[in-house]
Structure formats: C-alpha cells, structure tokens
Design a protein around this motif. Sequence first.
Motif, PDB file in Angstrom:
ATOM      1  N   ASP A  28       0.838  -1.194   0.000  1.00 23.67           N
ATOM      2  CA  ASP A  28       0.000   0.000   0.000  1.00 23.67           C
ATOM      3  C   ASP A  28       0.880   1.254   0.000  1.00 23.67           C
ATOM      4  OD1 ASP A  28      -2.943   0.989   0.772  1.00 23.67           O
ATOM      5  OD2 ASP A  28      -1.446   2.176   1.857  1.00 23.67           O
ATOM      6  N   PRO A  29       0.553   2.251  -0.845  1.00 21.14           N
ATOM      7  CA  PRO A  29       1.429   3.433  -0.937  1.00 21.14           C
ATOM      8  C   PRO A  29       1.615   4.151   0.394  1.00 21.14           C
ATOM      9  CG  PRO A  29      -0.295   3.497  -2.612  1.00 21.14           C
ATOM     10  CD  PRO A  29      -0.550   2.296  -1.790  1.00 21.14           C
ATOM     11  N   ILE A  30       0.565   4.212   1.212  1.00 27.37           N
ATOM     12  CA  ILE A  30       0.698   4.917   2.489  1.00 27.37           C
ATOM     13  C   ILE A  30       1.623   4.146   3.428  1.00 27.37           C
ATOM     14  CG2 ILE A  30      -0.578   5.701   4.520  1.00 27.37           C
ATOM     15  CD1 ILE A  30      -2.889   6.348   2.661  1.00 27.37           C
ATOM     16  N   ALA A  31       1.469   2.819   3.462  1.00 30.23           N
ATOM     17  CA  ALA A  31       2.343   2.002   4.307  1.00 30.23           C
ATOM     18  C   ALA A  31       3.796   2.137   3.849  1.00 30.23           C
ATOM     19  CB  ALA A  31       1.897   0.553   4.268  1.00 30.23           C
ATOM     20  N   LYS A  32       3.986   2.130   2.525  1.00 31.36           N
ATOM     21  CA  LYS A  32       5.351   2.244   1.997  1.00 31.36           C
ATOM     22  C   LYS A  32       5.953   3.594   2.364  1.00 31.36           C
ATOM     23  CE  LYS A  32       6.495   0.298  -2.156  1.00 31.36           C
ATOM     24  NZ  LYS A  32       6.269  -0.085  -3.565  1.00 31.36           N
ATOM     25  N   ALA A  33       5.155   4.643   2.209  1.00 30.88           N
ATOM     26  CA  ALA A  33       5.653   5.980   2.534  1.00 30.88           C
ATOM     27  C   ALA A  33       5.993   6.069   4.016  1.00 30.88           C
ATOM     28  CB  ALA A  33       4.608   7.019   2.165  1.00 30.88           C
ATOM     29  N   PHE A  34       5.150   5.466   4.854  1.00 31.51           N
ATOM     30  CA  PHE A  34       5.397   5.480   6.302  1.00 31.51           C
ATOM     31  C   PHE A  34       6.735   4.815   6.607  1.00 31.51           C
ATOM     32  CE2 PHE A  34       5.130   3.739  10.546  1.00 31.51           C
ATOM     33  CZ  PHE A  34       4.517   4.735  11.275  1.00 31.51           C
ATOM     34  N   ARG A  35       6.956   3.667   5.997  1.00 29.03           N
ATOM     35  CA  ARG A  35       8.196   2.933   6.278  1.00 29.03           C
ATOM     36  C   ARG A  35       9.410   3.734   5.829  1.00 29.03           C
ATOM     37  NH1 ARG A  35       5.133  -1.919   4.311  1.00 29.03           N
ATOM     38  NH2 ARG A  35       6.279  -1.817   2.341  1.00 29.03           N
ATOM     39  N   SER A  36       9.300   4.379   4.681  1.00 29.03           N
ATOM     40  CA  SER A  36      10.469   5.107   4.216  1.00 29.03           C
ATOM     41  C   SER A  36      10.701   6.360   5.051  1.00 29.03           C
ATOM     42  CB  SER A  36      10.367   5.408   2.720  1.00 29.03           C
ATOM     43  OG  SER A  36       9.813   6.663   2.503  1.00 29.03           O
ATOM     44  N   LEU A  84      20.764  -2.279   8.580  1.00 31.87           N
ATOM     45  CA  LEU A  84      20.286  -0.913   8.358  1.00 31.87           C
ATOM     46  C   LEU A  84      20.503  -0.494   6.901  1.00 31.87           C
ATOM     47  CD1 LEU A  84      19.141   1.748   9.476  1.00 31.87           C
ATOM     48  CD2 LEU A  84      21.431   2.380  10.164  1.00 31.87           C
ATOM     49  N   GLN A  85      21.664  -0.838   6.355  1.00 35.27           N
ATOM     50  CA  GLN A  85      21.900  -0.558   4.930  1.00 35.27           C
ATOM     51  C   GLN A  85      20.823  -1.236   4.077  1.00 35.27           C
ATOM     52  OE1 GLN A  85      25.848  -2.029   4.068  1.00 35.27           O
ATOM     53  NE2 GLN A  85      26.803  -0.013   4.237  1.00 35.27           N
ATOM     54  N   ASP A  86      20.602  -2.492   4.343  1.00 37.19           N
ATOM     55  CA  ASP A  86      19.637  -3.258   3.542  1.00 37.19           C
ATOM     56  C   ASP A  86      18.242  -2.639   3.619  1.00 37.19           C
ATOM     57  OD1 ASP A  86      21.660  -4.984   2.988  1.00 37.19           O
ATOM     58  OD2 ASP A  86      20.998  -6.558   4.354  1.00 37.19           O
ATOM     59  N   MET A  87      17.849  -2.283   4.847  1.00 36.15           N
ATOM     60  CA  MET A  87      16.492  -1.765   5.022  1.00 36.15           C
ATOM     61  C   MET A  87      16.355  -0.377   4.393  1.00 36.15           C
ATOM     62  SD  MET A  87      14.897  -4.195   6.477  1.00 36.15           S
ATOM     63  CE  MET A  87      15.940  -5.318   5.563  1.00 36.15           C
ATOM     64  N   THR A  88      17.442   0.413   4.470  1.00 35.65           N
ATOM     65  CA  THR A  88      17.399   1.741   3.857  1.00 35.65           C
ATOM     66  C   THR A  88      17.214   1.617   2.355  1.00 35.65           C
ATOM     67  OG1 THR A  88      18.915   2.447   5.579  1.00 35.65           O
ATOM     68  CG2 THR A  88      18.620   3.942   3.759  1.00 35.65           C
ATOM     69  N   VAL A  89      17.952   0.705   1.762  1.00 34.06           N
ATOM     70  CA  VAL A  89      17.810   0.501   0.324  1.00 34.06           C
ATOM     71  C   VAL A  89      16.419  -0.052   0.010  1.00 34.06           C
ATOM     72  CG1 VAL A  89      18.690  -0.801  -1.650  1.00 34.06           C
ATOM     73  CG2 VAL A  89      20.277   0.183   0.001  1.00 34.06           C
ATOM     74  N   MET A  90      15.946  -0.952   0.881  1.00 36.02           N
ATOM     75  CA  MET A  90      14.656  -1.599   0.636  1.00 36.02           C
ATOM     76  C   MET A  90      13.512  -0.591   0.638  1.00 36.02           C
ATOM     77  SD  MET A  90      13.090  -4.810   2.711  1.00 36.02           S
ATOM     78  CE  MET A  90      14.448  -5.883   2.359  1.00 36.02           C
ATOM     79  N   THR A  91      13.573   0.405   1.533  1.00 34.71           N
ATOM     80  CA  THR A  91      12.486   1.372   1.591  1.00 34.71           C
ATOM     81  C   THR A  91      12.660   2.491   0.572  1.00 34.71           C
ATOM     82  OG1 THR A  91      13.666   2.568   3.282  1.00 34.71           O
ATOM     83  CG2 THR A  91      12.006   1.030   4.027  1.00 34.71           C
ATOM     84  N   GLY A  92      13.811   2.570  -0.052  1.00 38.61           N
ATOM     85  CA  GLY A  92      14.003   3.543  -1.114  1.00 38.61           C
ATOM     86  C   GLY A  92      14.502   4.893  -0.648  1.00 38.61           C
ATOM     87  N   HIS A  93      14.904   5.015   0.611  1.00 39.28           N
ATOM     88  CA  HIS A  93      15.440   6.298   1.063  1.00 39.28           C
ATOM     89  C   HIS A  93      16.863   6.454   0.539  1.00 39.28           C
ATOM     90  CE1 HIS A  93      16.632   9.647   3.517  1.00 39.28           C
ATOM     91  NE2 HIS A  93      17.572   8.935   4.078  1.00 39.28           N
ATOM     92  N   THR A  94      17.065   7.445  -0.346  1.00 38.56           N
ATOM     93  CA  THR A  94      18.387   7.569  -0.954  1.00 38.56           C
ATOM     94  C   THR A  94      19.002   8.938  -0.738  1.00 38.56           C
ATOM     95  OG1 THR A  94      17.245   8.151  -2.977  1.00 38.56           O
ATOM     96  CG2 THR A  94      18.076   5.914  -2.824  1.00 38.56           C
ATOM     97  N   TYR A  95      18.194   9.940  -0.493  1.00 37.03           N
ATOM     98  CA  TYR A  95      18.728  11.295  -0.490  1.00 37.03           C
ATOM     99  C   TYR A  95      18.420  11.967   0.833  1.00 37.03           C
ATOM    100  CZ  TYR A  95      20.001  15.912  -2.097  1.00 37.03           C
ATOM    101  OH  TYR A  95      20.628  17.117  -2.220  1.00 37.03           O
ATOM    102  N   ARG A  96      19.459  12.563   1.454  1.00 41.16           N
ATOM    103  CA  ARG A  96      19.292  13.202   2.759  1.00 41.16           C
ATOM    104  C   ARG A  96      18.653  14.569   2.591  1.00 41.16           C
ATOM    105  NH1 ARG A  96      21.495  12.981   7.899  1.00 41.16           N
ATOM    106  NH2 ARG A  96      21.917  15.008   8.847  1.00 41.16           N
ATOM    107  N   ARG A  97      17.456  14.769   3.169  1.00 39.62           N
ATOM    108  CA  ARG A  97      16.796  16.070   3.087  1.00 39.62           C
ATOM    109  C   ARG A  97      17.054  16.885   4.342  1.00 39.62           C
ATOM    110  NH1 ARG A  97      10.689  15.275   1.863  1.00 39.62           N
ATOM    111  NH2 ARG A  97      10.892  13.569   3.329  1.00 39.62           N
ATOM    112  N   PHE A  98      17.353  16.198   5.433  1.00 39.26           N
ATOM    113  CA  PHE A  98      17.550  16.855   6.718  1.00 39.26           C
ATOM    114  C   PHE A  98      18.852  17.649   6.678  1.00 39.26           C
ATOM    115  CE2 PHE A  98      18.958  16.605  11.217  1.00 39.26           C
ATOM    116  CZ  PHE A  98      17.849  17.154  11.826  1.00 39.26           C
ATOM    117  N   GLN A  99      18.771  18.965   6.937  1.00 40.66           N
ATOM    118  CA  GLN A  99      19.943  19.823   6.745  1.00 40.66           C
ATOM    119  C   GLN A  99      20.719  20.050   8.034  1.00 40.66           C
ATOM    120  OE1 GLN A  99      20.878  21.114   3.817  1.00 40.66           O
ATOM    121  NE2 GLN A  99      19.163  20.191   2.713  1.00 40.66           N
ATOM    122  N   TYR A 100      20.205  19.573   9.156  1.00 40.34           N
ATOM    123  CA  TYR A 100      20.756  20.049  10.432  1.00 40.34           C
ATOM    124  C   TYR A 100      21.810  19.103  10.971  1.00 40.34           C
ATOM    125  CZ  TYR A 100      16.829  22.973   9.560  1.00 40.34           C
ATOM    126  OH  TYR A 100      15.978  23.814   8.940  1.00 40.34           O
TER     127      TYR A 100
END
Lengths: 171, 903
Positions: free
Chosen positions: B81-89, B114-130
């Motif tokens: 589900d797109p919402i579940a996927k977005a939540f996980r990422s 952690l590497q595997d799960m990060t890749v699995m959820t599709g998080h690739t780019y750091r948006r957090f600037q702080y």
Amino acid sequence: MISILRTIGLTFLHMFRKRETIQYPEEKVVLHPRWRGRIVLTRDPDMGERCVGCYLCAAACPVDCISLQATEDENGRRYPEFFRINFSRCIFCGYCEEACPTYAIQLIPDFEMAEYDRQNLVYEKEDLLINSEGKYPGYNYYKVAGLAAGIKAKGEGDNEEPPVDIHSLLP
Amino acid sequence: MAAIYIDGKAYEVTPGKNLLETCLTLGFNLPYFCWHPAMGSVGACRQCAIKLFKDEQDTNGRLVMSCMESVRDNMYLSVNDPIAKAFRSQVIEWLMTNHPHDCAVCDEGGSCHLQDMTVMTGHTYRRFQYKKRTYKNQYLGPFINHEMNRCIQCYRCVRFYKDYAGGKDLDVFAAHDHVYFGRAQDGILENEFSGNLAEVCPTGVFTDKTLKEHYTRKWDMTMAPSICQHCSLGCNIIAGERYGELRQITNRFNGEVNGYFICDRGRFGYEFVNSINRIQQPLIRSKIPDATDKQSLYNHLTETLSNNKVIGIGSPRASLESNFALMQLVGKENFYQGISENEAQLMRTVLSTVNSGHIHTPTLKETESADAVLILGEDLTNSAPRLALALRQAVQKKPFENAQQINIPSWHDAALREFAQQEKGALFIAYPTQTKLDEIASDSRYISPDDIARLGFAIANYLNNTAPALGDMDDDTLTLARHIADILKKAERPLIICGTSLCSEAILKAASNIAFALGTEDKKASLCFVVPECNSMGLAMMQAPSLNRAAEVLKKGEADTVIIVENDLYRRGAKKDIDSFFNHCKQLIVLDHLHNDTTNQANVLIPVGTFAEADGTIVNNEGRAQCFFQVFMPKNENLRESWRWLDEFRQFKNGVSREDLTTPDDLMAEMVELMPQFKGAETVAPPADFRIAGQKIPREPHRYSGRTAMLANINVSEPKPPEDPDSALSYTMEGYKGMPPAPLIPFYWAPGWNSVQSLNKYQAEVGGPLHGGDPGKRLFPENAVTENAFLNNISPAFKPSPGEWLLVPLPHIFGSEELSIYTPGIAQRSPRPYIAINKHDAANLNISENDIMQMQIKDQYYYDLPAKINDELPNGLAGIPFNIPGLGGIDWPATGILTKAAI
C-alpha cells in the motif's frame, strides 16, 4: 563505377585536410582532466592517506584487479596495509573512482604505462600513492564521518552536535 | 490454518504467529529492526508498518505494526500500500537523520541490516539539513567494539543482553533522543554471550573486535559451514577466510542445536588457526636439519612403520575420520583413546545410559522448553555455555506459558515479561561452588561431588522405591530430595543435566537413575550429558581402551612405536605418568597443528590442518554427528587433514596400494561398515559428487573481489583456483546461486538482504527449521534396547579428612579449553592460576586472600598458588581451575595436601 571514382576523389581531397596523426612520443597527446588513465591514491589536505580501506573499489571492479587489506593506526584511523592494482587486468572503466567514498582513488590523464614485462604492471601502494589531493582539493573524509580517528574529536566534525551528556535529562 | 489476504491474494498461514514473521515466511520483503525471531516483538522501531483492512470492502484501512498483530482468520492486509510504503520510508529517513556518514569505515558495512532496510524502503537522499547527534564511545573489552553514533535505538542489544542472556552490565541510559546503550562505565562486557551483540545489533554499534584486527568485508571472505570445536555441544558456525588467514566466526543457524546464538569462546576462539605456534613442516628430529620434505618423511616412515610394533592414540578433539584412519592404520586392537582411564570410564557410563534407550537425549532446542530442570555437578556457563543460555530461556518458559491463559501471544515479548515479572520456572543446581546460573535457580546447594551423587540417588529412590536407597541420609538432604522429586514428577518436560566435569561416575549414575525413575513407558525423561570435548562422544563410541592401557602395553614392551593424533597427552594425566609413557616409546610420531608439550617429545612431527583446513565429522553430546567443511586451501601444502596423512601411511604398512587410498566419503562408508554404531553418520552431508544443476556450491559470495590481484605480487598470471575433491563445495565464487541444502550453507545472502538477517530466506518458516530440515544426524537409539536397570554406585557421605583436601576441577569458559586460549582476548579473560578454599579451612591454615599456598598432589608435582577464599565451597574441598595454562598435568580426580607456602 561512379561510386568508385567518387571514393577515389574523396580520398584525394583528404590529402589537403589537417592531420589527425600526431608524432607521439615527440609530440604529446592533449588529455583532458577527466580522462580515465592511470589510477592513483591521493592524500588528504593534511597529507594523510585518503584511502580508508573500505574495499568498495575492489567490490566495484569488474575485472577484480584491486586487492587490499585495511588496517588501523593507534588513533583508529583506517588505512590500507597494502593496496595492489594489477594494471595488466585493469580496463580503466573508472568504477573504482565512482565507488570511492573518500575521493582517494582517482583516474588521472596518463596512459604511458607500457612495460616489457607484465609483472611490472602490478602496482603496489608505494607506486600508487601520490603527494596530492588530486581532483578534489580540500576534502577530508574523517571531517564528515562520525568516527573519531585522530583527525577530530567526537562532535567536532562538519555538521555535528557536541557529544551528548548522558547524565542530563534536559530536553 | 488461517486464510489471510495480502494485496488481494489469498495465503494459508499458521495462526498465532505475528504478521511480520508470517509475511517474511511468505517471502515478502518487509523491513524491521526491533523484532528478532528468537526474542519476539516489542513494537519499538515502527518500521514494519502495513495496512490492515476491516474486511474485503474496506478500502481505507489503517496502519498497524505487523510485528504487534496476531494472525487471525480472514485478515485483509496490504504490504505494498502506498501509504504504508511511505510510512516505512519516512521512519528510515528519521533514523538516518542522525546516522553518521561512516559506512566506509564501519565493520558492519556490507552485512548491515540498516543498509539493507534503507535501500529496501528507497530512502536515498538526505533532506535533513541540520546537525547530527554524537556520542562518546566506551571500551567494552577485547571482543566487542563500541561506536555509539551509529545507534538507531531499536533496543535489541539490551533485550538480548539483559533479558535473553541474563547480563547485568549493559543497559540503556539517558532519555528522549539521547538514549545511550552501554555500560555504566568503561569496562569488559562480562556476559559470556556478548559476541552475539555483533549479530543482534542491526547496525555497527557493536562489532567484532577480533575481526577489526584483520578486517575483511563479508563479501570478500571464503566461507564454509563448520562446527565449533571448543566444547561438546557442537554449535554450528560459519568460518570465513581471506588471504590464507581465518578472519571471523559467525553463528550458523541450526534450529535443533544453537539456533541464533553462540558463546564468546566459540565466536572468538578461532585465532589458534592463525597462530605463529602452528607446525608448518614435517620434522624428523633425528636428522639435521630436522625440517624435511614429504618424500624423506615417507622414506623414514616406511622404515619405522614396517619394522616396529605400532600403536595409535586417538583424540577427543580430532574428527571421526582422523581417529578412524588411525585405527585403520594401526589395526583395531592397537588403537587407544587418548584419554585417561577415569575419563574413559565416565564416557562408558554415559554411553551405556544413552544406548539403553530408556532415556531421551534432548536437543539443545528441547532443553530451552524444559519446565523443571535439575543440574547435578556441572557449572554449565563454563563447561557448556550455550546450554546455560538455553536454560535461561527454560526457566522463563513456564511463566510465559501461563501468560497464554490471558491471551498474551507467545511472540509478545514486552507483555510476556510484564506478566511474568520475576517469576521463574523450577531449576535446581547442586555443585561444589557458586555458578552463574544460581541467580535464576530456585535452589542451589554447594556440596561435594559424593554428596551431589547421594542427593541424586535419594531423588531417584523417592521417585521409584526399587531404585537403590541410601542407608544414612540426613533429614535436610531428604527433604530437599523429596521437594525436587515432587517438582520433577509434576513437570511435563523435566530435564536432568549432568556431566563429566567433576570426574564423578556416581553423579552420572545417580542422574541416570533419576531419569529411569521419572520415565514411563510412553514418555521417557530427558537426560542431557555434558562431555569434555567436541568429539568426546564420537571417540567413546569407537569403544577403544584408554591411554592407561596403552601405557601398560608400552611398559610390557608389546609395542615400541606410538602415533598420536591431535592430542596433547599432558592435558590427560599426571605429568610424571605421561613422561614415563614417552620414555617407554622408541619412536613417537605426532600429528598436530600447534606445538605443545607432546609435540616437543615427538621424534617425527607432522603438521595437520585445523578444523578450518580440514573436512571432518564430529559427534556432539546429544549423539548428533555433524560435518565441518574445509574453509580454505592453505598455501602451505604440508597442512593436510590428519586422516589424509594417516590414510597415505597405510601404503607403508599394510601393503595397500596408492590407488586404494580413500576420499572422506569412502572413509565414512568403511567406518560405518566396521562400526555399525555410527550408522547414519555417512549421510550427514551430501556426498562429494553432489551437484545442483550440475554445479557445486560456491564458498565465496558472488561479489568476491580481488581475484586477479591478490596473488599478483607473487606472479601476475593467476593460478588455477584450488579444487575440492572432498565435498560438494567449491573454492570459487562460481557455482549454484540458489538455496543450498541445509548442511552445505556456506553463508547467508539473499537479494536485498546482505546481513545475517537474510537467514529468514533459508528457513522453511521464520524462526523454524532450515529448508530440508536442520542438519546433523542423531546416532543414539530411540527405542529401548536393554532392560531398564537402576545403577548402583552409592558412596558414603563426604567427610573432610584432616590434612587432605579433595581437589575439584573448576572449568572456566575462557582458559580451560586448549585451543581457544590462543586468542589474545580469551587469554586476557582467562583467570590466573589460583586455589579456592573455604573460609574455615583458610582460617585453620591461617591463610588470607591471595596468600600463596603450596599444593601437593600425591607423588605428583608441587604447585604454588594464590588462595581465593570462597564462602560456598564445602570444608575439605579445594577448587583448582581446570587445565588453564600452567595448571595442566594433573590426573583427575585428585586429592592434595595444602600448606601455607614459606616465603
């Protein structure tokens, strides 16, 4: 028949064009900065070895011609104990440079590596390491990594908070 | 079975499990952090969110944490589900706001959950600037490295260390987003299972410090399925090699044996393989120079073996193949077990009990679910550590089962612990001094070995009055015996544990009597024996006479040449006796991998491979035959398996031609034919010619690097990769990429799952057995083969005799084992020699803590040892650390005279 004559004609006209062939080695080739030639290992701005021995270049290498062994100094700074590239296998694809998280391994515009003996194409760390930062001046991996390895203390790197005081419950 | 619908597709699944494990079993790639199949769910990391719908018509649904939801019939859910996927990422993105830019210098990289799960959820780019949070690290001892910046607060470490393994010194400190996982102050992690933190931690906070000394990524190692050689439990391990050096040991799942965890001795005790003390070349000590080559060795042996009367001494730390090859070389009547008569007698008692068929020998897994446990004379944390960990689970079994009455599911870890509070199942311990398990025991008694046995006989007699009775029993013991007997009788799955470490045959017999008395026609009682070494059981099953018999034969002159395989005899008996043993032999041929006191005596010394350089089969304490496979081909071609050398020596002796020499498969077949008690051992692993789709199983992952450079400094032309004629594994990265058969799993990897967590793809059901069943073959008969007869070996109650102390060997997890002590970290954790005595005895002798005492064992050596005052040890007993460096050469059991040393 006409096509044969046309071809002869075109070839004849080429005699008046500018020559592409250069008189190497008397005359040197112009190589652009991003030309992928001989591989070097560069240094940090503080002249420490940039390579942290992460093995990513070796993993990225499609011909498996890079082998190394990581080790650590007394501060916990990683560096390669040995770093070997077998240039007789290298295809100069540049994947190692792309994989390198510390800008340590770089391909430079130099291809003059010919040897009579293939064994001489095996480069060790002493042959690869140069006293320069190469294409990416000013970058120091340990300044942006969280690890304290003698370059900076915990929390003193770029974009880092000072270390947490775990005795405090303040928000 | 329950029917659930995932993304519109119907599946039949087991009810009662949680949705996360169900989805993983079905093959969905669902990310998670805090859930662990052995430790259950707490719902802390919010990573495994899925959409759950009310019914078929519901299109909105709601987000739930799949690890906190039980499987029910007719569930409709969506993983994609797109919402579940977005939540996980988003959850991953939050975690990554503080995660350092460390992967290049992190030991977890390449096998990081952690590497595997990060890749699995599709998080690739750091948006957090702080800015990123940082922590200071701690020194945690020689085994575990701490890098707290990398923490993602999943709480797995403390849940494992405190709740599962019973550790006290790792905890969570501070508050909110500053929580800190570590010790109250820098110091060595005390728990014997701390090494598992490296596997339990989903990222690089806790990593293997011994690996760091010679760091190699997981993808660069040549790995093979292996068996731990450091105690009798036979935990399954994966051993990894790079550049001719053993680099790392990790756990290999075997649902019936070690499951997900191994002890620190097993994980870190591998460095003897890389020791500079290894024997590298055959030596003939009568020649100059003594180092020799294969041909002159053969010439020398042809002469020695054909002209002399040869006997062979086997070893409990050598494989079945090696012991059998020696037996074949010297002949069955000339083969002796390399253990003392006392130990051999203990092993015979153990074997006759398990072979009677009247008891059930539990697997390690089964001991985890015992509801009443009685330990007679074993300090399990030190003699069989993984079993101690299993018992820590067993005492929680009963309270957790009670929780099911109020419908708390078995995976709901936090709720179960809240429900159980401090309640524990029944566990009784009788041992001369305190053990680490005392803290979870219902009652522990500190009594002498004889009294332990008497307690056991009293329990058996109370359970069944035909069992031999004690004439004189004091009321206190009697009440205790009755109390224990009542609890054992009431229990559904009672378990008796005893072992050889106190060298008391009476204890073994008493334990057998209890098990005989508890068992009924249809339900046999579980009795678990702890035996001294990794192949003690296998050696005992060969039923050869002991070392003392061999010494007699030598003394009588019936033999003059001795071949010893992988055995340091100075650990087997009194130094004086072993010296005289060597004096009586004309030629001593020793095959071993490390120099020791025995190899120093050898006339001919032959180097052999360790477990990492050899194939072999060993039998663990439950009679399970298991295979270990060669990890790498050593550069030094002199390092060959003992059985391969011995098998070749047959051509000098028995007129066997070169062509008839055997492969390990043939050797096993021959062995089973000659000794039918081993029937089944030849089927433990697929044979050497086993292929899947015509291919072997590769020992190297598909991303193994540096093939064309690692040996280029020697010669730029790459050599042909070594071949393995002995097994279905290959020394390359080429081969079958799919699921290997369970005994042949060289490493865990699945697409998208590089860390050890990929294990779930290898299991038929998450947390359950491996595909095709857990490896290993149990050799003991399950059906009764003899009359059930109670054993009688009642000795009088122990009374301290004036001026003489009964010495009890106290095993130590770090130090007592011969090979693991070569790991510097283990040597560091090993105790210094000491002698433990009771405070009354100490007062009588005018001894205070750390005073030097002189111990004299009857007509053996003197030892000067610092005293350790011990409140629990009964009067008249003195505890000596068992076989730690500097304290070998004692013939157990022993008595000694203690005096205060003159300074």
